[in-house]
Scaffold this motif. Sequence first.
Motif, PDB file in Angstrom:
ATOM      1  N   GLY A  30       2.121  -4.670  -2.075  1.00 20.62           N
ATOM      2  CA  GLY A  30       0.813  -4.684  -2.697  1.00 20.62           C
ATOM      3  C   GLY A  30      -0.142  -5.413  -1.782  1.00 20.62           C
ATOM      4  O   GLY A  30       0.284  -6.094  -0.838  1.00 20.62           O
ATOM      5  N   MET A  31      -1.436  -5.266  -2.071  1.00 26.66           N
ATOM      6  CA  MET A  31      -2.439  -5.899  -1.223  1.00 26.66           C
ATOM      7  C   MET A  31      -3.465  -6.635  -2.067  1.00 26.66           C
ATOM      8  O   MET A  31      -3.889  -6.148  -3.118  1.00 26.66           O
ATOM      9  CB  MET A  31      -3.115  -4.858  -0.338  1.00 26.66           C
ATOM     10  N   LEU A  51      -4.267  -8.842  -7.007  1.00 29.22           N
ATOM     11  CA  LEU A  51      -3.781  -7.616  -6.391  1.00 29.22           C
ATOM     12  C   LEU A  51      -4.697  -6.445  -6.753  1.00 29.22           C
ATOM     13  O   LEU A  51      -5.198  -6.381  -7.879  1.00 29.22           O
ATOM     14  CB  LEU A  51      -2.381  -7.368  -6.968  1.00 29.22           C
ATOM     15  N   ASP A  52      -4.902  -5.515  -5.833  1.00 29.28           N
ATOM     16  CA  ASP A  52      -5.598  -4.261  -6.128  1.00 29.28           C
ATOM     17  C   ASP A  52      -4.527  -3.188  -6.311  1.00 29.28           C
ATOM     18  O   ASP A  52      -3.944  -2.718  -5.333  1.00 29.28           O
ATOM     19  CB  ASP A  52      -6.526  -3.879  -4.978  1.00 29.28           C
ATOM     20  N   PRO A  53      -4.216  -2.771  -7.554  1.00 28.55           N
ATOM     21  CA  PRO A  53      -3.151  -1.800  -7.795  1.00 28.55           C
ATOM     22  C   PRO A  53      -3.358  -0.471  -7.069  1.00 28.55           C
ATOM     23  O   PRO A  53      -2.397   0.238  -6.787  1.00 28.55           O
ATOM     24  CB  PRO A  53      -3.172  -1.599  -9.311  1.00 28.55           C
ATOM     25  N   GLY A  54      -4.589  -0.147  -6.748  1.00 28.12           N
ATOM     26  CA  GLY A  54      -4.873   1.086  -6.019  1.00 28.12           C
ATOM     27  C   GLY A  54      -4.362   1.063  -4.584  1.00 28.12           C
ATOM     28  O   GLY A  54      -4.346   2.101  -3.921  1.00 28.12           O
ATOM     29  N   LEU A  55      -3.950  -0.104  -4.116  1.00 27.62           N
ATOM     30  CA  LEU A  55      -3.436  -0.237  -2.747  1.00 27.62           C
ATOM     31  C   LEU A  55      -1.922  -0.422  -2.696  1.00 27.62           C
ATOM     32  O   LEU A  55      -1.366  -0.647  -1.623  1.00 27.62           O
ATOM     33  CB  LEU A  55      -4.119  -1.416  -2.037  1.00 27.62           C
ATOM     34  N   ASN A  56      -1.243  -0.322  -3.842  1.00 24.56           N
ATOM     35  CA  ASN A  56       0.219  -0.448  -3.842  1.00 24.56           C
ATOM     36  C   ASN A  56       0.830   0.641  -2.978  1.00 24.56           C
ATOM     37  O   ASN A  56       0.326   1.768  -2.920  1.00 24.56           O
ATOM     38  CB  ASN A  56       0.770  -0.346  -5.255  1.00 24.56           C
ATOM     39  N   ALA A  57       1.932   0.295  -2.310  1.00 25.24           N
ATOM     40  CA  ALA A  57       2.560   1.239  -1.383  1.00 25.24           C
ATOM     41  C   ALA A  57       4.073   1.114  -1.415  1.00 25.24           C
ATOM     42  O   ALA A  57       4.623   0.085  -1.799  1.00 25.24           O
ATOM     43  CB  ALA A  57       2.067   0.963   0.047  1.00 25.24           C
ATOM     44  N   VAL A  58       4.710   2.186  -1.013  1.00 23.53           N
ATOM     45  CA  VAL A  58       6.136   2.195  -0.721  1.00 23.53           C
ATOM     46  C   VAL A  58       6.217   2.261   0.798  1.00 23.53           C
ATOM     47  O   VAL A  58       5.588   3.114   1.430  1.00 23.53           O
ATOM     48  CB  VAL A  58       6.838   3.416  -1.363  1.00 23.53           C
ATOM     49  N   GLN A  59       6.961   1.343   1.388  1.00 25.79           N
ATOM     50  CA  GLN A  59       7.075   1.294   2.837  1.00 25.79           C
ATOM     51  C   GLN A  59       8.517   1.541   3.254  1.00 25.79           C
ATOM     52  O   GLN A  59       9.439   0.994   2.654  1.00 25.79           O
ATOM     53  CB  GLN A  59       6.602  -0.060   3.366  1.00 25.79           C
TER      54      GLN A  59
END
Length: 166
Positions: free
Chosen positions: A98-99, A107-115
């Motif tokens: 998350g970012m 946290l901005d949920p719109g920036l969550n990622a799977v890496q």
Amino acid sequence: MNDTRLPELPSGDEIAVRGLYRRMLDGWNRRDGAAFAGPFAEDGEVIGYDGSGYRGRSVIAAELGRIFADHPTPGYVASVRRVRALGAGVAQLEAVAGMVPAGARELDPGLNAVQTVIAVNAGAGWRIALLQNTPARYDLRPDLGTVLTEELRELVRRWGAVEKSG
């Protein structure tokens, strides 16, 4: 009958691969393109959140340096889900991230990622060959997105504000 299971990854190798990932994220959070690119193989690649791609450690360092100079980048929090061997000297790390936007505490949920990181050890130590950064949108399962956001928010609460310099 042929055994199609993947080999086990020795714990020392898992620790090394996790360390690469942490160093990469720390470089991002310090807004230091060279530090972000440092764990990559000379010909390593990044596929960014927006689909952009960079090949080569020096290209990654230069591009990230430019981005950090021109944009107030959010800081990462992340949780490694698993690390596994894909073959001799090849490992895959899966994480969620998350970012927290610059100047924010949430946290901005719109920036969550799977890496996904593919790491290689060709005899000179582990290096990142590929980072794939995919938006965690969960279009057909918004409940999964909510659960992930709560998990990442807990990391932000535990870690406090994401430290960045620059």
